[in-house]
Write a protein that holds these residues in place. Structure first.
Motif, short mmCIF file in Angstrom:
data_model
loop_
_atom_site.label_atom_id
_atom_site.label_comp_id
_atom_site.label_asym_id
_atom_site.label_seq_id
_atom_site.Cartn_x
_atom_site.Cartn_y
_atom_site.Cartn_z
N ILE A 3 0.83 -1.21 0.00
CA ILE A 3 0.00 0.00 0.00
C ILE A 3 0.87 1.26 0.00
O ILE A 3 0.59 2.22 -0.72
N LEU A 4 1.92 1.24 0.80
CA LEU A 4 2.76 2.43 0.88
C LEU A 4 3.43 2.74 -0.46
O LEU A 4 3.71 3.90 -0.76
N GLN A 5 3.66 1.70 -1.27
CA GLN A 5 4.19 1.96 -2.61
C GLN A 5 3.19 2.72 -3.46
O GLN A 5 3.54 3.58 -4.25
N ALA A 20 0.98 7.95 -5.09
CA ALA A 20 0.35 8.26 -6.38
C ALA A 20 -1.11 8.67 -6.17
O ALA A 20 -1.59 9.65 -6.76
N THR A 21 -1.82 7.93 -5.31
CA THR A 21 -3.23 8.26 -5.05
C THR A 21 -3.37 9.60 -4.34
O THR A 21 -4.19 10.43 -4.72
N LEU A 22 -2.54 9.79 -3.31
CA LEU A 22 -2.61 11.06 -2.58
C LEU A 22 -2.36 12.23 -3.52
O LEU A 22 -3.08 13.23 -3.48
N LEU A 23 -1.36 12.08 -4.37
CA LEU A 23 -1.04 13.14 -5.33
C LEU A 23 -2.25 13.45 -6.21
O LEU A 23 -2.66 14.60 -6.34
N PHE A 47 -6.82 2.08 4.95
CA PHE A 47 -6.14 3.32 4.57
C PHE A 47 -7.12 4.38 4.07
O PHE A 47 -6.95 5.56 4.35
N SER A 48 -8.16 3.95 3.34
CA SER A 48 -9.13 4.95 2.89
C SER A 48 -9.84 5.56 4.09
O SER A 48 -10.07 6.76 4.15
#
Lengths: 325, 328
Positions: free
Chosen positions: A95-97, A101-104, A298-299
């Motif tokens: 997930i950390l990988q 990208a998602t946060l961005l 995480f979501s």
């Protein structure tokens, strides 16, 4: 001191909420038919009852529900989200990988929607019957009613295939050589279409809401006072009216966090964006329970942190909220 | 000496759903330097509209000055540029409103709201404006101004907020202060304090005041002259004591008789409260060539319904727009 107490209460509630989400996620996952043993058996080309039972025993799937839940919670508290048998690596690192990208994408899309939405809202509130105002209403309605994946595909056809301005998929061009700036520029080029697609729904909400909110504050008594003071039009609109009109917009931003993340699943899939969304999609197809649970966790974390942030920003904008629970 | 403010043949039209209505119809008035006058009348008689027109703040796209002139210190305001009007507003003519609870911006400190008008008109810097704001809070008798300057409006009572509004209005020592029912939303003891404050400040600064009110007590206390308005027209004008002792318009007599009398002795037989029967006509009725008060008037005759009465002068200071003014 009061503000500190409010903050700690908020954080305490946030942790409780997160715990509730964990229990609920795990329960729902458990109730759904099929588990990872099915998937493993499938990839082996089928297995008999005995082998299935062996697989279940190996992964602790035969234990009572409450025991499984307990050990799951215990591990999550230590930030151990389990092991993905499908991807063959720990879920946390998986997930950390994908998370950056998602946060961005999510933050850029929110920021884009909010800034453009508020600007459009303010402009149309000042001339509620002008042509521009009607145009904004039309765009909002269109953006809100069109499904994201459809908007995404249309944009792809228009700006990647017909006019080749932007790349079709992914987040970066792996063959590209160059320093930091070249790479950054490349990521920005990849981001344009996904950001617009994800932002379009929220843009509509923000522009409508800020239009309504702005029209209300522009008609308020304190705006009349500001005019009576002989302030310029700009000071009246941006200093006195806008700051008051922003509160509902910020509240909406907090509520939209969850929606943006679910929207990201669709947008990431359309644009092959290497984020949590594509990961979620693939792991659902693979019935990779630990990964799905990890993504849900995480979501939830992102939504809860987003709401805390919203609360904090609201307090900055509106002094009346300071020190109130 | 030329009057400070001179309004001539002013006509203000409001665009309503039913068409254009003259909310102010052929209004004439003058205000001398340092003088205090009151506009009196029921709600919907055009008092506030007149004030907004003087401020250049008629509701955009709805109200406009159709004809006539408003001269301030010899300068025509109806044709002045928006830029010039901004220079005058809050600086030479300022206004306080009915609703102190909502007239201040909730998200800025009162200090900022006072300082901002000083920065706009007096060219003061941040620090100087802030220091001046503290002095102004002191001048409007807010206790402990040094710490209260950082308070937000929601941390103040209605009376204190109205004091802040007065501080904002008087920050640039304007030549005219328009007070639109400044005490209507406040309780009675606070009302008296606000009137005291306005009187004191007027004595100190020599500012002319236009009071808008329907409180006869406030008129007697605050003003030298009064203008009674009815349905967008001037009904009667004159020095307060003369008008109150001898009204020359039936509407004025009606308003005065509405004031309840305080009796020295509670055992005395009480008078019934009196009222002016009927209500102010709707906007669509405005502008007709007849006396608009006639339907409510005990003295109405055929003449009242056939032509609009002119302003009949009585001496140099008084006038009345009534066909029967001579007989009153």
């Amino acid at each position: 001191m009061n503000a500190l107490r409010v903050t700690t209460t908020r954080i305490f509630y946030a942790v409780l909420l997160l715990l509730a989400v964990l229990v609920l996620n795990f329960t729902m996952m458990h109730l759904a038919p099929g588990d990872v043993a099915d998937t493993i058996a499938q990839s082996m080309g089928g297995a008999d009852e005995e082998t299935m039972a062996q697989i279940r025993a190996d992964y602790g799937l035969d234990k009572p529900f409450i025991v499984q839940l307990g050990s799951y919670l215990g591990r999550v508290i230590r930030f151990d989200l389990g092991y993905s048998f499908y991807y063959n690596q720990p879920v946390t690192s998986l997930i950390l990988q994908r998370l950056p990208a998602t946060l961005l994408l999510v933050f850029t899309a929110q920021l884009f929607a909010m800034i453009v939405g508020v600007v459009l809202g303010v402009i149309s509130a000042r001339r509620p019957n002008g042509i521009l105002s009607h145009f904004v209403t039309f765009i909002s309605l269109f953006g809100y009613s069109a499904p994201v994946f459809w908007t995404g595909i249309l944009l792809l056809i228009a700006f990647s295939l017909k006019i080749q301005w932007f790349p079709v998929a992914g987040m970066r061009d792996v063959t590209l050589e160059g320093g930091f700036w070249v790479q950054t520029l490349d990521i920005i080029r990849h981001m344009v279409l996904p950001t617009i697609t994800l932002g379009s729904i929220f843009l509509a909400l923000y522009s409508r809401l800020s239009r309504a909110s702005m029209m209300e504050t522009l008609g308020s008594d304190y705006v009349r006072t500001a005019k009576a003071k002989g302030l310029t039009e700009r000071e009246v609109v941006y200093k006195h009216a806008l700051k008051n009109a922003l509160s509902p917009v910020i509240t909406l931003a907090g509520l939209q966090f969850s929606a943006v993340i679910s929207g990201a699943v669709l947008v990431e899939t359309v644009f092959a964006w290497p984020g949590l969304g594509t990961l979620a999609f693939q792991s659902i197809l693979a019935r990779d329970t630990p990964t799905i649970l990890g993504i849900l966790f995480f979501s939830a974390l992102m939504v809860i942190v987003g709401n805390l942030l919203t609360d904090f920003v609201l307090r900055l904008v509106d002094p009346r909220l300071k020190g109130r629970a | 000496m030329a009057p400070l403010l001179k309004v001539e043949n002013l006509r203000i039209e409001l665009a309503t759903r039913a068409g254009v209505a003259p909310v102010i119809d052929n209004l004439n008035l003058e205000l001398a330097h340092g003088e205090s006058i009151s506009f009196v009348g029921e709600s919907g008689c055009g008092k506030s509209m007149t004030a907004l027109a003087i401020m250049g703040l008629l509701p955009e796209g709805i109200g406009r000055v159709a004809s006539g002139s408003i001269q301030f210190d010899g300068e025509e305001l109806t044709t002045a540029s928006p830029r010039r009007l901004r220079q005058i507003r809050g600086n030479e003519i300022s206004m306080i409103f009915q609703e102190p609870m909502t007239s201040l911006n909730p998200v800025y400190t009162v200090g900022e709201q006072i300082a901002e008008v000083l920065r706009a008109h007096q060219g003061l810097g941040q620090k100087a404006a802030w220091a001046q704001a503290i002095e102004l809070l002191d001048a409007v008798q807010i206790p402990n101004p040094k710490s209260r300057v950082e308070a937000y409006p929601f941390q103040m009572s209605g009376g204190q907020r109205q004091r802040v509004m007065i501080a904002i209005a008087l920050a640039c020592t304007p030549k005219i202060l328009i007070a639109d029912e400044p005490t209507t939303a406040l309780d009675v003891t606070v009302q008296a304090q606000i009137f005291d404050l306005l009187r004191d400040l007027r004595a100190q600064t020599g500012t002319s005041i236009i009071m808008i009110t329907h409180d006869m007590g406030a008129v007697a206390e605050m003003s030298e002259r009064m203008i009674v308005m009815y349905a967008g027209r001037k009904a009667e004008e004159g020095p307060v004591d003369q008008v109150i002792t001898h009204a020359r318009h039936p509407y004025t007599s009606g308003l005065i008789s509405c004031v309840p009398h305080i009796m020295a002795n509670l055992t005395e037989e009480r008078h019934d409260l009196t009222e002016v029967p009927g209500i102010v006509p709707g906007l669509s009725e405005f502008g007709q060539d007849l006396c608009l008060f006639a339907p409510r008037c005990p003295r109405a005759s055929d003449k009242c319904l056939s032509a609009r009465p002119p302003d009949v002068p009585f001496g140099s200071a008084r006038s009345s727009a009534c066909w029967h003014a001579e007989d009153l």
